[in-house]
Design an enzyme around this catalytic site. Structure first.
Site, PDB file in Angstrom:
ATOM      1  N   PRO A  42     -13.508   6.625 -16.126  1.00  0.00           N
ATOM      2  CA  PRO A  42     -14.031   7.990 -15.275  1.00  0.00           C
ATOM      3  C   PRO A  42     -13.409   9.304 -15.940  1.00  0.00           C
ATOM      4  O   PRO A  42     -12.916   9.918 -14.707  1.00  0.00           O
ATOM      5  CB  PRO A  42     -14.164   7.643 -14.025  1.00  0.00           C
ATOM      6  N   CYS A  43     -13.502   9.614 -17.065  1.00  0.00           N
ATOM      7  CA  CYS A  43     -12.832  10.777 -17.618  1.00  0.00           C
ATOM      8  C   CYS A  43     -13.488  12.098 -16.771  1.00  0.00           C
ATOM      9  O   CYS A  43     -12.762  13.134 -16.944  1.00  0.00           O
ATOM     10  CB  CYS A  43     -12.791  11.060 -18.991  1.00  0.00           C
ATOM     11  N   HIS A  44     -14.659  12.064 -16.266  1.00  0.00           N
ATOM     12  CA  HIS A  44     -15.155  13.062 -15.657  1.00  0.00           C
ATOM     13  C   HIS A  44     -14.623  13.379 -14.223  1.00  0.00           C
ATOM     14  O   HIS A  44     -14.844  14.358 -13.670  1.00  0.00           O
ATOM     15  CB  HIS A  44     -16.825  12.818 -15.262  1.00  0.00           C
TER      16      HIS A  44
END
Length: 288
Positions: free
Chosen positions: A254-256
């Protein structure tokens, strides 16, 4: 055109995302909050229909959803839902533990394998409709190694982006091979798989950063500097940002959920409207 695999009930969900994405564009351009009637008219829907579509997708009213999409929402997330990654690691939430809402497991390729640019790897790929529009998913026989979203970039650019990551690999279009993992990845699995397996293809430093990202719970966020601290490289914030941007398995790694310390969203490889939609999608579910 390549046919997209649809997940159970996800054609309507993907349509809802496209409505949300268009609404994001309107909100970004507006100086003040927009009325429900105005947004519905811009979407070409009746007010009642737009309200139902929006509320079904996010679980809250369009007015409430707008609050999640304002630029100030990132600062609210940092204040209210900040994750200290060092504590997460101390609690054993990294590595092959029960990560990312308990539905992923992962392993990484060796540095030598990575240095060969994917030579000897067979990577299967296919297009799927997802909650965030068209997604190209790639995977080896060990697990998913790439997810790219095309709503902002277009399908051809998105596909070429992932293909270029591993130039010497053999690519085989076979969405049916990937379908069970994709169902699990987007929450539509039937329970026959315990977790969606991930296969991380990257340099050792990148994999350390991606491991830290996997420690961020759904609905929460952290900062690039916090990630740098967690991996023992507190001065490498810029390098961490680069590694976050090169994450090939969007959504599942989850780089967001990584934000700037100032409260800014930072960048997002597949487009900032996508990042904002993902954060809002998770935030409203964290409150439901």
């Amino acid at each position: 055109m390549t046919q997209h695999q649809t997940l159970p009930d996800d054609t309507e969900t993907a349509y809802h995302y496209r409505v949300v994405r268009r609404a994001i564009d309107l909100i970004d351009e507006a100086q003040d909050p927009l009325s429900l009637d105005h947004i519905a008219a811009e979407m070409g829907m009746s007010t009642a229909h737009f309200q139902r579509v929006f509320s079904r997708w996010v679980g809250v009213s369009p007015k409430r959803y707008q609050q999640y999409l304002t630029l100030g929402h990132a600062k609210t997330l940092l204040r209210d839902r900040f994750t200290t990654l060092e504590a997460s690691h101390a609690l054993g939430l990294s590595g092959s533990g029960r990560l990312h809402d308990l539905f992923v497991r992962w392993e990484a390729m060796s540095p030598g394998e990575f240095a060969r640019g994917g030579k000897g790897l067979k990577i299967f790929w296919g297009w799927f409709e997802s909650p965030f529009g068209p997604a190209v998913v790639m995977g080896t026989d060990k697990g998913i190694c790439g997810i790219g979203f095309a709503a902002e970039m277009g399908e051809e650019a998105t596909l070429q982006d992932l293909l270029s990551r591993w130039p010497d690999a053999e690519f085989v279009e076979d969405p049916m091979m990937l379908r069970p993992w994709v169902l699990q990845a987007f929450g539509a699995g039937d329970g026959s798989l315990d977790k969606a397996p991930l296969f991380l293809i990257g340099a050792p430093f990148q994999i350390k950063v991606w491991e830290a990202l996997l420690s961020i719970p759904s609905g929460q966020v952290t900062t690039y500097s916090e990630i740098a601290q967690a991996i023992g490289a507190p001065r490498a914030v810029r390098a961490v940002g680069t590694a976050v941007g090169r994450n090939p398995i969007s959504w599942l790694i989850p780089c967001h959920r990584a934000l700037r310390k100032s409260g800014g969203l930072g960048g997002y490889h597949w487009g900032l409207p996508m990042k904002r939609a993902m954060l809002a999608y998770e935030a409203v579910r964290a409150e439901s």
